[in-house]
Design a protein around this motif. Structure first.
Motif, PDB file in Angstrom:
ATOM      1  N   UNK A  40      -1.962  -9.609 -10.622  1.00  0.00           N
ATOM      2  CA  UNK A  40      -1.320 -10.723  -9.927  1.00  0.00           C
ATOM      3  C   UNK A  40       0.193 -10.551  -9.847  1.00  0.00           C
ATOM      4  N   UNK A  41       0.761  -9.801 -10.774  1.00  0.00           N
ATOM      5  CA  UNK A  41       2.214  -9.717 -10.892  1.00  0.00           C
ATOM      6  C   UNK A  41       2.786  -8.404 -10.400  1.00  0.00           C
ATOM      7  N   UNK A  42       1.906  -7.438 -10.085  1.00  0.00           N
ATOM      8  CA  UNK A  42       2.355  -6.152  -9.555  1.00  0.00           C
ATOM      9  C   UNK A  42       1.644  -5.872  -8.231  1.00  0.00           C
ATOM     10  N   UNK A  43       2.156  -4.894  -7.526  1.00  0.00           N
ATOM     11  CA  UNK A  43       1.550  -4.517  -6.254  1.00  0.00           C
ATOM     12  C   UNK A  43       1.905  -3.078  -5.936  1.00  0.00           C
ATOM     13  N   UNK A  44       1.413  -2.585  -4.807  1.00  0.00           N
ATOM     14  CA  UNK A  44       1.824  -1.290  -4.266  1.00  0.00           C
ATOM     15  C   UNK A  44       2.093  -1.464  -2.769  1.00  0.00           C
ATOM     16  N   UNK A  89       1.459   4.462  -3.483  1.00  0.00           N
ATOM     17  CA  UNK A  89       0.425   3.977  -4.408  1.00  0.00           C
ATOM     18  C   UNK A  89       0.962   3.767  -5.817  1.00  0.00           C
ATOM     19  N   UNK A  90       2.261   3.697  -5.950  1.00  0.00           N
ATOM     20  CA  UNK A  90       2.889   3.507  -7.258  1.00  0.00           C
ATOM     21  C   UNK A  90       3.060   2.014  -7.551  1.00  0.00           C
ATOM     22  N   UNK A 172      -4.994  -0.050  -8.694  1.00  0.00           N
ATOM     23  CA  UNK A 172      -4.455   0.912  -9.645  1.00  0.00           C
ATOM     24  C   UNK A 172      -5.096   2.292  -9.487  1.00  0.00           C
ATOM     25  N   UNK A 173      -5.065   2.808  -8.282  1.00  0.00           N
ATOM     26  CA  UNK A 173      -5.604   4.130  -8.014  1.00  0.00           C
ATOM     27  C   UNK A 173      -4.533   4.922  -7.282  1.00  0.00           C
ATOM     28  N   UNK A 221      -4.948   4.553   2.183  1.00  0.00           N
ATOM     29  CA  UNK A 221      -3.678   5.258   2.314  1.00  0.00           C
ATOM     30  C   UNK A 221      -3.973   6.754   2.347  1.00  0.00           C
ATOM     31  N   UNK A 222      -3.441   7.433   3.371  1.00  0.00           N
ATOM     32  CA  UNK A 222      -3.737   8.850   3.551  1.00  0.00           C
ATOM     33  C   UNK A 222      -2.500   9.717   3.375  1.00  0.00           C
ATOM     34  N   UNK A 223      -1.509   9.204   2.614  1.00  0.00           N
ATOM     35  CA  UNK A 223      -0.344  10.024   2.300  1.00  0.00           C
ATOM     36  C   UNK A 223      -0.764  11.206   1.432  1.00  0.00           C
TER      37      UNK A 223
END
Length: 460
Positions: A40-44, A89-90, A172-173, A221-223
């Motif tokens: 809930x408190x983090x994202x990418x 994705x960090x 978280x992947x 995401x395909x980076x």
């Protein structure tokens, strides 16, 4: 958790209801529950881009929910406020400029698209499931590929459910995936119906093993083309199928699943075979494991022994929200528990090992035992379908039936007492834990009589 308990009891529909209720408490808009604060408190950046694209896709398809306009703008503002040098994705804390406004709405259940049970068939009626079970048993430690698995209405309903529902919570992947699971609200009645249909269609393989886990991954995401890494699963049997249209896949010969034909040692715990990738690859190399490549196809399902190491191949799909690669995974039973695989008793490889190890009278007993086991399996399945008792096919073979004997006697099951008389025979000694032992002739004759007696009473 009540949902976990119900799953272990084979009551997947009831479990899904409780998981959905718990997810609504934890994930509803405005909830202050902090059972997993980082989600809930983090994202990418990849997660926020996905959610913004999903809202636009929902609009295009006539789907709306309270606050949809403000949410799209808020997500865009949050994305712009993240550090420019942050990887896609960090994970990073929500930026201070939007943190308070995001607290009540970010990573919540805003909308779940209906995917109800269907009265019409959901599984392709042209599939020869008896052949599928034979192929599974014949393919070493167990695997088989099934094309055109779901009927078109079921496939389309499931795809829209995954596209339009806001339950892609796990980010978280580092390989560009988002995930959801039955514990997180991936609980559509259609999903449970698919699990039930699989167990009904493959009774020798799945009847003993309740549905225990359901999850889905979406590559958004395909980076990096990296996919889900090498691992095995804590279950007896895996079912994995893909639902995104083939037109999205830029590598038709790949983007699927890679399976190795050697099982993880049963003494390895979850940490050992899922964390130590080099240890796992060393094991595969030293054991001479061969890789089985299964290319991506929409509506293709792979059913395999959960103890086999596997990983996704590199994924390159077209850009655009509707092109995200989506797979659905269902896990059945407990790790180390064996499906019946009664066909393996008569398979050339297993039988050859048995006959090489034992001669004369033992050879005659092994051949006769395998044929008798096949008869008993078919009768047991018929008995179960006739409603005369919940006869599970592997009771003829599994030693744990000793624990079941009081229940079986009380319910009048055809398999009552089989475990008490069980004795390992040539097939089991020769094939070890990879093959169920063939019971002796006299024992099988008695079992056949019991099954046929109850079968006669059950049928009109």
């Amino acid at each position: 958790n009540l949902g976990n308990l119900l799953l272990d009891q084979g009551r997947a529909g009831e479990a899904a209801t409780h998981y959905a209720a718990a997810s609504n408490v934890r994930r509803r808009v405005g909830s202050e529950t902090r059972w997993n604060a980082d989600l809930f408190e983090k994202t990418t950046k990849a997660k926020l881009r996905h959610d913004i694209e999903q809202i636009a896709f929902m609009r295009q398809n006539g789907v709306a929910f309270d606050g949809i306009d403000g949410l799209e703008a808020l997500y865009a503002e949050t994305l712009d406020a993240l550090p420019a040098d942050l990887g896609a994705t960090e994970p990073a804390p929500l930026p201070a400029v939007t943190r308070d406004r995001m607290a009540a709405v970010y990573n919540r259940i805003h909308y779940v698209h209906p995917a109800e049970r269907m009265a019409a068939p959901i599984v392709n009626p042209e599939i020869d499931w008896a052949r599928i079970e034979r192929d599974y048993a014949a393919n070493g430690p167990g695997w088989v590929v099934i094309d055109d698995f779901l009927t078109e209405p079921a496939l389309e309903a499931l795809w829209r459910y995954c596209q339009l529902s806001t339950f892609w919570f796990n980010f978280y992947y580092r390989n560009g995936y988002l995930g959801t699971s039955i514990e997180a609200g991936f609980t559509a009645p259609l999903l449970i119906q698919i699990g039930e249909a699989l167990r009904t269609s493959m009774p020798a393989l799945l009847a003993p093993h309740p549905l225990r886990k359901v999850w889905s991954f979406k590559k958004c995401d395909y980076s990096t083309p990296a996919a889900v890494g090498l691992h095995a699963d804590f279950a007896a049997v895996n079912s994995n199928f893909w639902i995104t249209p083939d037109s999205a896949n830029l590598e038709p010969a790949g983007a699927g699943l890679e399976i190795w034909d050697k099982e993880a040692p049963l003494e390895w715990d979850f940490a050992a075979f899922n964390a130590g990738k080099e240890k796992s690859r060393d094991f595969l190399r030293e054991s001479g494991a061969k890789r089985i490549d299964v290319p991506y196809r929409r509506n293709r399902m792979i059913v395999f022994n959960s103890n086999l190491f596997h990983e996704s191949g590199p994924v390159t799909f077209k850009p655009g929200y509707e092109n995200h690669r989506i797979n659905v995974t269902m896990l059945f039973g407990q790790r180390g528990a064996r499906p019946l695989q009664y066909q393996a008793l008569g398979s050339s490889g297993c039988q050859a090992r048995a006959l090489d190890a034992y001669g004369g009278e033992d050879q005659r007993h092994f051949r006769a035992g395998a044929r008798a086991a096949d008869d008993i399996e078919r009768a047991a399945v018929q008995l179960g379908q006739a409603g005369a008792g919940e006869v599970a096919a592997p009771v003829v073979f599994e030693l744990h039936e000793r624990r079941q004997r009081p229940r079986d006697v009380r319910r009048g099951h055809a398999d009552a007492g089989i475990g008490d008389r069980h004795r390992q025979f040539a097939g089991g000694r020769a094939c070890g834990r990879h093959c169920h032992p063939a019971p002796g002739i006299g024992e099988l004759h008695g079992v056949r009589q019991q099954v046929q007696k109850h079968l006669g009473q059950a049928q009109p």
